[in-house]
Design a protein around this motif. Structure first.
Motif, PDB file in Angstrom:
ATOM      1  N   GLU A  82       0.839  -1.204   0.000  1.00 27.33           N
ATOM      2  CA  GLU A  82       0.000   0.000   0.000  1.00 27.33           C
ATOM      3  C   GLU A  82       0.872   1.251   0.000  1.00 27.33           C
ATOM      4  O   GLU A  82       0.602   2.209  -0.752  1.00 27.33           O
ATOM      5  N   VAL A  83       1.900   1.264   0.838  1.00 25.69           N
ATOM      6  CA  VAL A  83       2.801   2.415   0.904  1.00 25.69           C
ATOM      7  C   VAL A  83       3.588   2.543  -0.398  1.00 25.69           C
ATOM      8  O   VAL A  83       3.758   3.642  -0.931  1.00 25.69           O
ATOM      9  N   MET A  84       4.049   1.402  -0.930  1.00 24.50           N
ATOM     10  CA  MET A  84       4.780   1.425  -2.191  1.00 24.50           C
ATOM     11  C   MET A  84       3.916   2.009  -3.307  1.00 24.50           C
ATOM     12  O   MET A  84       4.399   2.779  -4.148  1.00 24.50           O
ATOM     13  N   ALA A  85       2.633   1.654  -3.317  1.00 22.32           N
ATOM     14  CA  ALA A  85       1.722   2.163  -4.345  1.00 22.32           C
ATOM     15  C   ALA A  85       1.610   3.683  -4.265  1.00 22.32           C
ATOM     16  O   ALA A  85       1.559   4.370  -5.301  1.00 22.32           O
ATOM     17  N   GLU A  86       1.596   4.227  -3.047  1.00 24.03           N
ATOM     18  CA  GLU A  86       1.503   5.680  -2.889  1.00 24.03           C
ATOM     19  C   GLU A  86       2.812   6.369  -3.282  1.00 24.03           C
ATOM     20  O   GLU A  86       2.797   7.437  -3.898  1.00 24.03           O
ATOM     21  N   PHE A  87       3.949   5.763  -2.912  1.00 22.64           N
ATOM     22  CA  PHE A  87       5.237   6.311  -3.349  1.00 22.64           C
ATOM     23  C   PHE A  87       5.292   6.365  -4.877  1.00 22.64           C
ATOM     24  O   PHE A  87       5.728   7.357  -5.469  1.00 22.64           O
ATOM     25  N   GLU A  88       4.884   5.259  -5.492  1.00 23.90           N
ATOM     26  CA  GLU A  88       4.931   5.156  -6.950  1.00 23.90           C
ATOM     27  C   GLU A  88       4.029   6.230  -7.584  1.00 23.90           C
ATOM     28  O   GLU A  88       4.406   6.879  -8.558  1.00 23.90           O
ATOM     29  N   ALA A  89       2.825   6.389  -7.018  1.00 25.91           N
ATOM     30  CA  ALA A  89       1.888   7.376  -7.543  1.00 25.91           C
ATOM     31  C   ALA A  89       2.438   8.797  -7.399  1.00 25.91           C
ATOM     32  O   ALA A  89       2.321   9.620  -8.321  1.00 25.91           O
ATOM     33  N   MET A  90       3.058   9.080  -6.252  1.00 31.89           N
ATOM     34  CA  MET A  90       3.640  10.410  -6.034  1.00 31.89           C
ATOM     35  C   MET A  90       4.781  10.683  -7.020  1.00 31.89           C
ATOM     36  O   MET A  90       4.865  11.764  -7.609  1.00 31.89           O
ATOM     37  N   MET A 194      -1.036   8.916 -11.651  1.00 25.00           N
ATOM     38  CA  MET A 194      -1.179   8.428 -10.279  1.00 25.00           C
ATOM     39  C   MET A 194      -2.100   7.213 -10.222  1.00 25.00           C
ATOM     40  O   MET A 194      -1.788   6.212  -9.561  1.00 25.00           O
ATOM     41  N   GLU A 195      -3.209   7.289 -10.922  1.00 18.72           N
ATOM     42  CA  GLU A 195      -4.188   6.197 -10.913  1.00 18.72           C
ATOM     43  C   GLU A 195      -3.581   4.909 -11.479  1.00 18.72           C
ATOM     44  O   GLU A 195      -3.707   3.835 -10.883  1.00 18.72           O
ATOM     45  N   VAL A 196      -2.905   5.036 -12.619  1.00 18.86           N
ATOM     46  CA  VAL A 196      -2.333   3.862 -13.280  1.00 18.86           C
ATOM     47  C   VAL A 196      -1.247   3.226 -12.420  1.00 18.86           C
ATOM     48  O   VAL A 196      -1.221   1.994 -12.238  1.00 18.86           O
ATOM     49  N   LEU A 197      -0.345   4.035 -11.886  1.00 18.31           N
ATOM     50  CA  LEU A 197       0.768   3.484 -11.115  1.00 18.31           C
ATOM     51  C   LEU A 197       0.323   2.952  -9.765  1.00 18.31           C
ATOM     52  O   LEU A 197       0.855   1.950  -9.281  1.00 18.31           O
ATOM     53  N   ARG A 198      -0.644   3.586  -9.153  1.00 20.73           N
ATOM     54  CA  ARG A 198      -1.170   3.073  -7.884  1.00 20.73           C
ATOM     55  C   ARG A 198      -1.777   1.676  -8.095  1.00 20.73           C
ATOM     56  O   ARG A 198      -1.496   0.737  -7.338  1.00 20.73           O
ATOM     57  N   ASP A 199      -2.584   1.542  -9.130  1.00 22.35           N
ATOM     58  CA  ASP A 199      -3.203   0.251  -9.422  1.00 22.35           C
ATOM     59  C   ASP A 199      -2.163  -0.793  -9.842  1.00 22.35           C
ATOM     60  O   ASP A 199      -2.318  -1.979  -9.570  1.00 22.35           O
ATOM     61  N   HIS A 200      -1.098  -0.334 -10.497  1.00 23.49           N
ATOM     62  CA  HIS A 200      -0.034  -1.231 -10.958  1.00 23.49           C
ATOM     63  C   HIS A 200       0.675  -1.899  -9.782  1.00 23.49           C
ATOM     64  O   HIS A 200       1.042  -3.074  -9.852  1.00 23.49           O
TER      65      HIS A 200
END
Length: 222
Positions: A82-90, A194-200
């Protein structure tokens, strides 16, 4: 002769790689003597390398029991992704705003490099090319602190991210998701990126069940 500090760092990278590719699995005891023999060094730089890995969370040092490859429980694994997804989105949001045309070209080249590994159904080759692709996004954020945090967690999750790629159809899905991220970044669409990378990155539902099953198989085979 290689300086002691440099030698321990080289050993750290080598041991980290063995963990990332599943040669050393979560929960496995890391015997300093065996590792020293394998790498042809004394136990001192091995111990230093293990201490470095422990500071990164990749190895656990246990009193009177020595070092083991760190284990992550299912709940903690979900939280870390979950944290990684937010880092990636940011990172992606900032990359969509800040990447230069030259960086766009490099990102596109990194994405295209993944295609041959996808077509060959080679998850190990794809794993390394995938890391290069994501690092272009971190660098493209032009936020050094954020990029460092993203890379640290990315590395901590390497064994689990690699296992994901062995799940059926995941290579194709990952490549397609990369393509959507590239398009959004080059278009400067921050929200879409952000949406694409978070879901990725997010692992939930069937993807998480597949990952846990793969992890059990890996530990059983060790």
């Amino acid at each position: 002769m290689e300086p002691a500090k440099k030698r321990s760092e080289t050993l750290r990278e080598s041991i980290e790689e063995l963990i990332a590719v599943g040669k050393l699995v979560p929960g496995q005891h890391l015997d300093e003597t065996s590792l020293a023999e394998e790498f042809g060094v004394s136990r001192t730089p091995i111990r230093e390398a293990l201490i470095q890995l422990a500071s990164m969370g990749i190895v656990e040092m246990r009193p009177r029991r020595g070092a083991i490859v760190a284990e992550i429980g299912p709940q903690q694994l979900i939280e870390m992704f979950e944290v990684m997804a937010e880092f990636e989105a940011m990172c992606g949001r900032l990359a969509a705003r800040r990447m230069t045309p030259a960086e766009h070209a490099d990102l596109l080249a990194a994405h295209q490099a993944c295609q041959a590994a996808r077509d060959a159904s080679d998850p190990d080759a794809y794993f390394y090319l995938n890391e290069v692709f994501h690092d272009h996004i971190y660098a493209g954020s032009h936020n050094t602190f954020l990029a460092e945090q993203a890379r640290a967690l990315h590395r901590r999750l390497r064994p689990y991210r690699r296992l994901q790629l062995r799940v059926r159809d995941r290579l194709k899905m990952s490549f397609d998701e990369h393509g959507a991220a590239v398009d959004a970044i080059i278009a400067g669409n921050e929200e879409k990126t952000m949406e694409v990378l978070r879901d990725h990155i997010m692992i939930q539902g069937q993807r998480f069940a597949d990952l846990v099953a793969s992890l059990h198989q890996l530990k059983s085979a060790a």
